[in-house]
Design an enzyme around this catalytic site. Structure first.
Site, PDB file in Angstrom:
ATOM      1  N   TYR A  54       0.831  -1.208   0.000  1.00  0.00           N
ATOM      2  CA  TYR A  54       0.000   0.000   0.000  1.00  0.00           C
ATOM      3  C   TYR A  54       0.867   1.260   0.000  1.00  0.00           C
ATOM      4  CZ  TYR A  54      -4.062  -2.960   1.218  1.00  0.00           C
ATOM      5  OH  TYR A  54      -5.058  -3.911   1.236  1.00  0.00           O
ATOM      6  N   SER A 151      -6.030 -13.856   0.916  1.00  0.00           N
ATOM      7  CA  SER A 151      -6.966 -12.864   0.379  1.00  0.00           C
ATOM      8  C   SER A 151      -7.354 -13.239  -1.047  1.00  0.00           C
ATOM      9  CB  SER A 151      -6.314 -11.479   0.396  1.00  0.00           C
ATOM     10  OG  SER A 151      -7.137 -10.532  -0.230  1.00  0.00           O
ATOM     11  N   GLN A 176      -9.621 -12.980   3.060  1.00  0.00           N
ATOM     12  CA  GLN A 176      -9.966 -11.559   2.968  1.00  0.00           C
ATOM     13  C   GLN A 176     -10.484 -11.257   1.567  1.00  0.00           C
ATOM     14  OE1 GLN A 176      -7.850  -7.254   3.052  1.00  0.00           O
ATOM     15  NE2 GLN A 176      -7.411  -8.476   4.858  1.00  0.00           N
ATOM     16  N   SER A 205     -13.786  -3.472   1.649  1.00  0.00           N
ATOM     17  CA  SER A 205     -14.689  -2.561   0.929  1.00  0.00           C
ATOM     18  C   SER A 205     -16.163  -2.849   1.229  1.00  0.00           C
ATOM     19  CB  SER A 205     -14.415  -2.608  -0.578  1.00  0.00           C
ATOM     20  OG  SER A 205     -13.084  -2.250  -0.862  1.00  0.00           O
ATOM     21  N   GLY A 284     -12.484   1.576   5.465  1.00  0.00           N
ATOM     22  CA  GLY A 284     -11.473   2.598   5.196  1.00  0.00           C
ATOM     23  C   GLY A 284     -12.089   3.939   5.541  1.00  0.00           C
ATOM     24  N   GLN A 290     -15.919   9.709   9.537  1.00  0.00           N
ATOM     25  CA  GLN A 290     -16.430   8.532   8.827  1.00  0.00           C
ATOM     26  C   GLN A 290     -16.299   7.286   9.706  1.00  0.00           C
ATOM     27  OE1 GLN A 290     -14.002   8.571   5.284  1.00  0.00           O
ATOM     28  NE2 GLN A 290     -15.272  10.107   4.269  1.00  0.00           N
TER      29      GLN A 290
HETATM   30  P1  NDP Z   1     -14.729   1.025   2.337  1.00  0.00           P
HETATM   31  O1  NDP Z   1     -15.722   0.329   1.474  1.00  0.00           O
HETATM   32  O2  NDP Z   1     -15.030   1.168   3.791  1.00  0.00           O
HETATM   33  O3  NDP Z   1     -14.466   2.489   1.684  1.00  0.00           O
HETATM   34  C1  NDP Z   1     -13.796   3.472   2.408  1.00  0.00           C
HETATM   35  C2  NDP Z   1     -13.910   4.832   1.770  1.00  0.00           C
HETATM   36  O4  NDP Z   1     -15.284   5.231   1.640  1.00  0.00           O
HETATM   37  C3  NDP Z   1     -13.284   5.889   2.651  1.00  0.00           C
HETATM   38  O5  NDP Z   1     -11.885   5.978   2.470  1.00  0.00           O
HETATM   39  C4  NDP Z   1     -14.035   7.142   2.245  1.00  0.00           C
HETATM   40  O6  NDP Z   1     -13.485   7.602   1.015  1.00  0.00           O
HETATM   41  C5  NDP Z   1     -15.435   6.609   1.993  1.00  0.00           C
HETATM   42  N1  NDP Z   1     -16.264   6.643   3.219  1.00  0.00           N
HETATM   43  C6  NDP Z   1     -16.182   5.804   4.282  1.00  0.00           C
HETATM   44  N2  NDP Z   1     -17.118   6.101   5.206  1.00  0.00           N
HETATM   45  C7  NDP Z   1     -17.811   7.151   4.723  1.00  0.00           C
HETATM   46  C8  NDP Z   1     -18.894   7.897   5.244  1.00  0.00           C
HETATM   47  N3  NDP Z   1     -19.454   7.587   6.404  1.00  0.00           N
HETATM   48  N4  NDP Z   1     -19.371   8.927   4.489  1.00  0.00           N
HETATM   49  C9  NDP Z   1     -18.821   9.217   3.298  1.00  0.00           C
HETATM   50  N5  NDP Z   1     -17.770   8.551   2.766  1.00  0.00           N
HETATM   51  C10 NDP Z   1     -17.267   7.513   3.466  1.00  0.00           C
HETATM   52  O7  NDP Z   1     -13.362   0.272   2.302  1.00  0.00           O
HETATM   53  P2  NDP Z   1     -11.998   0.364   1.435  1.00  0.00           P
HETATM   54  O8  NDP Z   1     -12.294   0.179  -0.001  1.00  0.00           O
HETATM   55  O9  NDP Z   1     -11.255   1.588   1.850  1.00  0.00           O
HETATM   56  O10 NDP Z   1     -11.245  -0.906   1.971  1.00  0.00           O
HETATM   57  C11 NDP Z   1     -11.045  -1.054   3.379  1.00  0.00           C
HETATM   58  C12 NDP Z   1      -9.829  -1.847   3.655  1.00  0.00           C
HETATM   59  O11 NDP Z   1      -9.942  -3.159   3.138  1.00  0.00           O
HETATM   60  C13 NDP Z   1      -8.515  -1.317   3.041  1.00  0.00           C
HETATM   61  O12 NDP Z   1      -7.984  -0.243   3.738  1.00  0.00           O
HETATM   62  C14 NDP Z   1      -7.653  -2.537   3.128  1.00  0.00           C
HETATM   63  O13 NDP Z   1      -7.189  -2.700   4.453  1.00  0.00           O
HETATM   64  C15 NDP Z   1      -8.653  -3.643   2.775  1.00  0.00           C
HETATM   65  N6  NDP Z   1      -8.611  -3.962   1.331  1.00  0.00           N
HETATM   66  C16 NDP Z   1      -8.054  -5.152   0.979  1.00  0.00           C
HETATM   67  C17 NDP Z   1      -7.958  -5.531  -0.330  1.00  0.00           C
HETATM   68  C18 NDP Z   1      -7.347  -6.849  -0.667  1.00  0.00           C
HETATM   69  O14 NDP Z   1      -7.046  -7.108  -1.837  1.00  0.00           O
HETATM   70  N7  NDP Z   1      -7.152  -7.720   0.294  1.00  0.00           N
HETATM   71  C19 NDP Z   1      -8.423  -4.654  -1.435  1.00  0.00           C
HETATM   72  C20 NDP Z   1      -9.047  -3.440  -0.949  1.00  0.00           C
HETATM   73  C21 NDP Z   1      -9.124  -3.116   0.376  1.00  0.00           C
HETATM   74  P3  NDP Z   1     -13.535   9.141   0.535  1.00  0.00           P
HETATM   75  O15 NDP Z   1     -13.791   9.997   1.740  1.00  0.00           O
HETATM   76  O16 NDP Z   1     -12.199   9.354  -0.076  1.00  0.00           O
HETATM   77  O17 NDP Z   1     -14.628   9.184  -0.473  1.00  0.00           O
END
Ligand code: NDP
Length: 316
Positions: A54, A151, A176, A205, A284, A290
């Site tokens: 990352y 994962s 994962q 996500s 995230g 958030q």
């Molecule tokens: P989410 O689906 O939780 O999306 C998070 C993003 O959504 C935030 O960064 C923010 O982005 C937006 N958000 C979150 N909460 C709110 C809210 N209440 N109101 C408005 N916007 C909001 O998860 P991620 O896609 O970030 O993934 C989470 C984790 O999963 C990663 O950090 C990682 O650890 C893991 N992961 C693992 C993968 C793998 O291949 N194993 C691949 C992907 C993720 P913004 O404010 O920028 O719009």
């Protein structure tokens, strides 16, 4: 906070984990990253997920700094290995060489002597699985990781991995995958196989990268500062969900969320947690608010009527 076992292992993880893909070391400044980690800790989150790859290894460094001063025994720190972290042919994959070298870098950047869970970020078709699992067994025996996970492995790959791990005397405890109301692929094969094998899902996500908050509206530009406008990388990953059909259906979830007394983001996180094979949902966040909002999904029981309406709006 509520806690669940990670698969059939004794390790307890917070129902909501905090992950730092695309945010720490990239989209958000260090101060905002630290504020998000503080918010997560304040809300009772103890499980943190990152990966060597990352933000070109910076995400692990930021998380390591943000967690300094915390009682290590009170945290579950997860990281991963597989995707390229350098230009060389051995800077990638699940060879013995790369696994044993990569764990060192991760521990150094995370400022810890061990990770609680070390995960194969993907399946490596170019390395014999026996070699990979033996290397993981050695990482566990050396005390550098307490548990091993994977994962986005298929059900068949999970079966093979669990079998070899047992033969080598350690547990493969988690998977994962991506999982959300908009991405239910694992329900067909991975979840049934995992239930049989004692593997828990640590899902990523859960709000489809922000799409399930309802902030992306059909026919409108994405809000400024959101992931969809993040030219450093985020914008490309979220595109798959940004079409008017999906965004219209997401808006139709609003009354379901309102009747349950939840925001759309909370509904989305609560929905993945209704699946008993899910050990934790990794959220995230680019802002601490958030985290504070989404964590309120903990302990929510959605009614059968709400679950049925979600299926009929989004399709099962
Ligand atoms: P989410 O689906 O939780 O999306 C998070 C993003 O959504 C935030 O960064 C923010 O982005 C937006 N958000 C979150 N909460 C709110 C809210 N209440 N109101 C408005 N916007 C909001 O998860 P991620 O896609 O970030 O993934 C989470 C984790 O999963 C990663 O950090 C990682 O650890 C893991 N992961 C693992 C993968 C793998 O291949 N194993 C691949 C992907 C993720 P913004 O404010 O920028 O719009």
């Amino acid at each position: 906070m509520h806690f669940r076992h990670l698969g059939s292992s004794g390790l307890m993880v917070s129902e909501i984990s905090y992950g730092n893909w695309l945010t720490h070391g990239s989209q958000v400044e260090e101060a905002a990253a630290v504020a998000c980690v503080r918010a997560a800790l304040d809300e009772g989150i103890t499980t943190f997920d990152t990966a060597d790859v990352y933000a070109g290894t910076r995400a692990e460094e930021v998380l390591g700094r943000a967690l300094q001063g915390q009682r290590r025994e009170g945290l579950e720190i997860f990281t991963k290995v597989y995707w390229p972290t350098g230009p060389g042919p051995n800077d990638r994959g699940l060879s013995r060489k790369h696994i044993l070298e990569s764990i060192h870098g991760s521990l150094r950047r995370l400022k810890t002597d061990y990770v609680d869970l070390y995960q194969a970020h993907r399946y490596d078709t170019e390395t014999p699985l026996e070699e990979t699992m033996q290397a993981f067994a050695d990482v566990v025996r050396q005390g550098k990781a307490h548990y091993i996970g994977v994962s986005e492995w298929t059900a068949e790959q999970l079966r093979e991995g669990v079998k070899l791990a047992r033969q080598l005397g350690f547990q493969l405890v988690s998977s994962q995958p991506q999982y959300s109301m908009l991405w239910r692929v694992i329900e067909a094969e991975v979840v049934p196989a995992s239930q049989e094998l004692g593997v828990g899902q640590v899902v990523f996500s859960p709000i489809a990268q922000g799409v399930l908050t309802g902030k992306y509206r059909p026919g409108q530009k994405p809000p400024e500062g959101s992931r969809a406008t993040d030219e450093k990388g985020g914008a490309s990953f979220i595109q798959r969900f940004l079409n008017d059909d999906v965004l219209t259906r997401v808006q139709q979830l609003t009354p379901v969320a309102q009747e349950a007394g939840l925001s759309l983001a909370q509904l989305a996180v609560a929905w993945v947690l209704q699946n008993p094979n899910v050990s934790s949902a990794i959220i995230g966040a680019s802002r601490p608010e958030q985290v504070k909002e989404n964590v309120k999904a903990v302990g929510v029981k959605l009614s059968q009527d709400a679950m049925r309406r979600i299926d009929s709006i989004l399709g099962p």
